[in-house]
Design an enzyme around this catalytic site. Sequence first.
Site: not given
Lengths: 401, 137
Positions: A82, A218, A348
């Site tokens: 990430c 989340c 994301h």
Amino acid sequence: MADDLWIIGASMTPFGRFPDRDVIDLAATAALDALDDASATIAEMQTLAVGCLTEAPNMLGQRLQKQIGQTGIPVYNVANACATGATAVRTALLTLKAGEADMALAVGVEQMGKMGLLGSAGRARPEPAGYEPSGRYGSVMPVEGILGTQLMPGVFAQAGMEYAYEHDGVGFEQFAKVAEKNHAHSALNPLAQYRKVFSLEEVMGAEMVAYPNTLLMCCPTGDGAAAVVVCTGTKLKTLDPGVRRRAVKISASVLTSDPYVESDTAQPDVSTLTKRAAAQAYEQAGLGPSDLDLVELHDCFATAELIHYENLQLCEPGGAGDFIDRRAPWRDGTTPVNVSGGLISKGHPIGATGVANLYEVATHLRGEAGDRQIEGARVGLTHVIGLGSACGVHILERATS
Amino acid sequence: MTEAPRRVPVVDYLSLDGAGGPVLRANACTACGALFFDRRNACARCGAREFEHRPLGTTGTVRAFTIVKRAAPNVPVPYVSAVVALDGGGVVKANIRDVEPDPAQVTLGMRVALTTFTCGTDVEGTEAVAFGFAPAT
Ligand SMILES: [Zn+2]
């Protein structure tokens, strides 16, 4: 003395799900927008770094060039979990520092679609017909769920709970308040994947994924891209006044990996490398946490954001629970954190994230963030972490004219 | 007449045949004492290359936990996953057994003891044995 480093162009696509476009379309959109923003052309770029966790092994950078300009320059295809996007930017910066380029393009992109919160780990894995030890642990079958969980929601849940064990005033409610904040912030960001406000009760009452992280705590999966054009201070002096006026200084660029700690045998440590990256970044920039007007940090899960308040020195040691309780990281608080909506609500798309948070901070420093503008922002920090682990921290400053 | 089924540990750092019962065995760096559960090339802490097997303590403290509610279809939920710091050194991840998967029933800092359970049976009838931790009195 080493030359300064600057961002002169920045862009991001909206984050969301774009099944009608491919990963090259997304990367090309961000790259061309960043070039336009910098009033530059692909012919002026002397290096290209493209971060994409899924497509880096498939020469995505060169496939992008074939759509936006095959100029023959060195291309770096970057993957670092990430932290992929931040690592791509840093790769471009290293080519400037090395004197191999004075202007470079960094792109971060991912197309994840609706792969689900657990990704491929969410699918059933067949158990072996006969038990034979294999791998570094001599395991006779997949052990996820048998020897605890090593999937992201659970790992970051346990990282947060370890902080709660060591410090008072941290529990489910404090973690949930992080998500309440980031969902609220995202309502102001037209580029965010989700823009819906939720009450604290709704956050806490949502489907539990891995206690204390509910579904609303989340980050989603999604598609998107972001890009920056970077250049040296020497090069900047030769550019048009309009470009110079909007230039954003990169006062610190740091990448760390996780140093040995005893608990590595249980799960990756996401705190020590972040603490080290922050300390190095503040030293490089000659600035401290009290100088920050906004922070975009890696809230892949609400539990993660809370512990990074301390890891990035935004709060007193042990004070992360109090920090969120007194609304310090809200956009009208003392240290606005994730005014974009963060990973939790902005989204994301893995490779894009570390470039998109530079776009976000740079846009505020330029005074161009519209409804979500943090007024008078002069200094901002970006942070990403890839589990395994890699941590990228950048500090940006508005040009002083 | 039936024979007792063959039993194998689900991972090789679980030893089922110790004199004192099941125990976790680490690869301990002979230079610095760092503990590892996987096959090693060198020490991540100091770089040394010699290791010895070391049995670890069978009691410990829960430093962190999560209650997993969403998992792959063949993983039964809910279950409690925890980071356990073993008495005498070593940190390990495992499930907490014999406790309700409810945040009111699992507490940070709770004392636990090693336990084992059968986690599968293969086509030849061999049982795989896993470890977990149960609340210690
Ligand atoms: Zn060692």
